[in-house]
Design a protein around this motif. Structure first.
Motif, PDB file in Angstrom:
ATOM      1  N   ASN A   1       0.828  -1.114  -0.346  1.00 55.17           N
ATOM      2  CA  ASN A   1       0.264   0.229  -0.404  1.00 55.17           C
ATOM      3  C   ASN A   1       0.996   0.965   0.262  1.00 55.17           C
ATOM      4  OD1 ASN A   1      -2.598  -1.464   0.191  1.00 55.17           O
ATOM      5  ND2 ASN A   1      -2.039  -1.497   2.071  1.00 55.17           N
ATOM      6  N   VAL A   2       0.859   2.119  -1.301  1.00 56.18           N
ATOM      7  CA  VAL A   2       1.732   3.134  -0.876  1.00 56.18           C
ATOM      8  C   VAL A   2       0.337   4.139  -1.021  1.00 56.18           C
ATOM      9  CG1 VAL A   2       2.773   4.957  -3.112  1.00 56.18           C
ATOM     10  CG2 VAL A   2       3.154   2.055  -2.937  1.00 56.18           C
ATOM     11  N   GLY A   3       1.111   5.467  -0.475  1.00 62.79           N
ATOM     12  CA  GLY A   3       0.295   7.221  -0.627  1.00 62.79           C
ATOM     13  C   GLY A   3       1.180   7.628   0.233  1.00 62.79           C
ATOM     14  N   LEU A   4       0.214   9.310   0.040  1.00 62.84           N
ATOM     15  CA  LEU A   4       0.994  10.206   0.315  1.00 62.84           C
ATOM     16  C   LEU A   4       1.911  10.130   1.581  1.00 62.84           C
ATOM     17  CD1 LEU A   4      -0.063  12.653  -2.220  1.00 62.84           C
ATOM     18  CD2 LEU A   4       1.753  12.005  -2.572  1.00 62.84           C
ATOM     19  N   LYS A   5       2.596  10.784   1.878  1.00 59.44           N
ATOM     20  CA  LYS A   5       3.146  11.674   3.867  1.00 59.44           C
ATOM     21  C   LYS A   5       2.119  12.473   3.974  1.00 59.44           C
ATOM     22  CE  LYS A   5       8.136  10.267   2.661  1.00 59.44           C
ATOM     23  NZ  LYS A   5       9.955  10.791   3.273  1.00 59.44           N
ATOM     24  N   GLN A   6       1.995  12.342   4.948  1.00 57.58           N
ATOM     25  CA  GLN A   6       1.324  13.796   6.254  1.00 57.58           C
ATOM     26  C   GLN A   6       2.205  14.971   5.748  1.00 57.58           C
ATOM     27  OE1 GLN A   6      -1.347  12.044   6.657  1.00 57.58           O
ATOM     28  NE2 GLN A   6      -1.479  12.788   8.041  1.00 57.58           N
ATOM     29  N   GLY A   7       1.639  15.487   4.915  1.00 55.23           N
ATOM     30  CA  GLY A   7       1.769  16.785   4.506  1.00 55.23           C
ATOM     31  C   GLY A   7       2.155  17.303   3.561  1.00 55.23           C
ATOM     32  N   VAL A   8       2.116  16.367   2.438  1.00 56.67           N
ATOM     33  CA  VAL A   8       1.947  16.377   1.327  1.00 56.67           C
ATOM     34  C   VAL A   8       0.541  17.072   0.824  1.00 56.67           C
ATOM     35  CG1 VAL A   8       2.753  15.248  -1.276  1.00 56.67           C
ATOM     36  CG2 VAL A   8       4.047  14.610   0.895  1.00 56.67           C
TER      37      VAL A   8
ATOM     38  N   VAL B   1     -10.118  12.923   3.219  1.00 55.87           N
ATOM     39  CA  VAL B   1      -9.978  11.475   2.362  1.00 55.87           C
ATOM     40  C   VAL B   1      -8.323  11.999   1.698  1.00 55.87           C
ATOM     41  CG1 VAL B   1     -10.515  10.923  -0.246  1.00 55.87           C
ATOM     42  CG2 VAL B   1     -12.030  11.641   1.093  1.00 55.87           C
ATOM     43  N   ARG B   2      -7.983  10.936   1.575  1.00 52.30           N
ATOM     44  CA  ARG B   2      -6.694  10.684   1.100  1.00 52.30           C
ATOM     45  C   ARG B   2      -6.455   9.472   0.101  1.00 52.30           C
ATOM     46  NH1 ARG B   2      -2.576  14.459   2.267  1.00 52.30           N
ATOM     47  NH2 ARG B   2      -0.968  13.149   2.650  1.00 52.30           N
ATOM     48  N   ILE B   3      -5.504   9.995  -1.096  1.00 53.41           N
ATOM     49  CA  ILE B   3      -5.467   8.372  -1.843  1.00 53.41           C
ATOM     50  C   ILE B   3      -4.749   8.379  -2.400  1.00 53.41           C
ATOM     51  CG2 ILE B   3      -5.767   8.252  -4.832  1.00 53.41           C
ATOM     52  CD1 ILE B   3      -8.696   9.560  -3.064  1.00 53.41           C
TER      53      ILE B   3
END
Length: 81
Positions: free
Chosen positions: A6-13, A37-39
């Motif tokens: 599972n890959v997601g953007l870091k917090q703050g991005v 929501v985070r994709i």
């Protein structure tokens, strides 16, 4: 053996897709229930491996080299089987 990454953007991005989806959900009447929501993306790999520790190391190497942009993305790996 299977690896689930599972890959997601870091917090703050800034997550433009997540913001657009959140706005759409608000418009559809889900404003009270949806806070954020985070994709991200999920990658499922079928592996020719018999040892979970070795599989974990190899998939980590794949993530560092190709599957995730480690400057702006975090990832987690689950080895199944």
């Amino acid at each position: 053996m299977k690896a689930i990454v599972n890959v997601g953007l870091k917090q703050g991005v800034l997550d433009d897709q997540g913001k657009a989806t959140h706005h759409a959900l608000d418009t559809l009447g889900f404003k009270e229930i949806v806070k954020d929501v985070r994709i991200g993306k999920q990658i499922i790999l079928e592996l020719n491996a018999t040892n979970k520790e070795d599989a974990q190391k190899e998939v980590k190497n794949m993530c560092e080299k190709l599957l995730a942009n480690t400057v702006i993305e975090d990832y987690d790996i689950e080895i199944v089987g």
